[in-house]
Design an enzyme around this catalytic site. Structure first.
Site, PDB file in Angstrom:
ATOM      1  N   HIS A  77       0.980  -1.596   0.153  1.00 15.94           N
ATOM      2  CA  HIS A  77      -0.169  -0.110   0.224  1.00 15.94           C
ATOM      3  C   HIS A  77       0.480   0.858   0.031  1.00 15.94           C
ATOM      4  CE1 HIS A  77      -3.037  -2.724   0.807  1.00 15.94           C
ATOM      5  NE2 HIS A  77      -2.663  -3.240   1.629  1.00 15.94           N
ATOM      6  N   GLU A 114      -1.741  -0.174   7.988  1.00 17.44           N
ATOM      7  CA  GLU A 114      -0.859  -0.904   7.565  1.00 17.44           C
ATOM      8  C   GLU A 114      -0.198  -0.344   6.808  1.00 17.44           C
ATOM      9  OE1 GLU A 114      -0.969  -4.417   4.481  1.00 17.44           O
ATOM     10  OE2 GLU A 114      -2.774  -3.478   4.604  1.00 17.44           O
ATOM     11  N   HIS A 169       3.051  -7.175   4.332  1.00 21.49           N
ATOM     12  CA  HIS A 169       1.686  -6.774   4.347  1.00 21.49           C
ATOM     13  C   HIS A 169       1.470  -7.079   5.790  1.00 21.49           C
ATOM     14  CE1 HIS A 169       0.295  -5.494   0.378  1.00 21.49           C
ATOM     15  NE2 HIS A 169       1.737  -6.655  -0.252  1.00 21.49           N
ATOM     16  N   GLU A 251       2.438 -10.870   5.646  1.00 17.55           N
ATOM     17  CA  GLU A 251       1.063 -11.106   6.212  1.00 17.55           C
ATOM     18  C   GLU A 251       2.309 -11.392   7.788  1.00 17.55           C
ATOM     19  OE1 GLU A 251      -0.627  -9.482   5.410  1.00 17.55           O
ATOM     20  OE2 GLU A 251      -1.366 -10.309   3.550  1.00 17.55           O
TER      21      GLU A 251
END
Length: 289
Positions: A77, A114, A169, A251
């Site tokens: 992101h 995040e 992430h 993750e």
């Protein structure tokens, strides 16, 4: 920050908001089973202290074991995505179809985004790998207002002819779920995407990262995906489908879980996260041809 298909209570809308984009998170719960490393250096106790928040100097004795290696680190992101909804909503091809350019990602209950977490961790990984001689490129360094789109992120690694690419992430699963997992590319051959050549080396990369991450952080693999292996295989992520070089998504945990969030919001926790990922990359590169 990711894309899953799981029945959850209606109250967990934040998780659903992060799923459409190419970000991290669940997927194929029948993911692969991790293999233990066949050999490894002496280990220290999980969570043992080290000067993690001090920028490392050159490796001892000038030793640079990663000299000549190219690594791309992809901070998931972008903090500016939230201010550019129209730009990140446009569709881009992912081989098996199309998806949004990007998403805003998720956040802890206290509001720590995040995108802020991934950028901090990516910079720390870069410092650690550069200390050992690697050439490291980030797909973005907080230097652009939004994006890049998921297809461009893949292309950055491809153009760099990277020896390894890791996309960082953090998940937005229900609050009772916790733990990390590494997403591996599934076998895809359609729409201009062909992962045939990278599934094997990507698995090796992912296994090393999962092993090192658990060791360095003391955290367990996710208890809600991958069957406890710490690995998950997916073919619906453009960042993996469009890659032509070994690549995985990490993750790092669940931002909606209080214990995982505590690690994310603590600088020492982020340092351990970066050390685990960097160590996994280095171990993979040491064995790669």
């Amino acid at each position: 920050m990711v894309v899953l298909a799981v029945l959850i209570p209606a109250g967990f809308t934040g998780w659903l908001l992060t799923r459409p984009g190419d970000g991290g998170g669940g997927g194929d719960p029948a993911g692969a089973t991790a293999r233990p490393s066949e050999s490894r250096p002496a280990e220290r106790a999980p969570g043992a202290p080290r000067p993690s928040d001090v920028t490392p100097g050159p490796a001892a004795g000038g030793d640079q074991p990663l000299a000549g290696r190219v690594v791309v680190v992809d901070p998931g992101h972008n903090p500016g995505n939230r201010d550019h909804p129209r730009e990140i909503a446009r569709s881009v091809p992912i081989g098996t179809g199309s998806k949004e350019c990007d998403t805003t990602g998720t956040a802890t209950d206290s509001g720590y985004a995040e995108a802020e977490f991934t950028l901090d961790v990516a910079r720390r990984i870069r410092t650690l790998l550069e200390r050992d001689g690697a050439t490291v490129r980030l797909t973005h360094d907080g230097d652009r207002p939004w994006g890049p789109c998921i297809d461009e992120r893949a292309e950055i690694g491809n153009r760099a002819e990277a020896d390894a690419v890791v996309s960082v992430h953090a998940d937005g699963a229900p609050s009772g779920a916790r733990g990390f997992h590494v997403i591996l590319p599934g076998r895809v051959r359609e729409g201009g995407a062909d992962t045939t050549a990278i599934t094997g080396p990507s698995r090796a990369l992912g296994e090393h990262v999962a092993d090192a991450y658990a060791r360095e952080t003391g955290n367990a693999p996710a208890d809600y995906i991958g069957g406890g292996s710490g690995l998950d295989v997916r073919s619906d992520l453009g960042g993996l489908n469009l890659s032509t070089v070994p690549k995985v998504f990490v993750e790092c945990g669940n931002m909606r879980n209080a214990r995982d969030a505590g690690e994310f919001t603590d600088a020492r926790g982020r340092a351990r996260t970066a050390e685990g990922i960097a160590d996994g990359i280095a171990r993979y590169l040491s064995e790669a041809d």
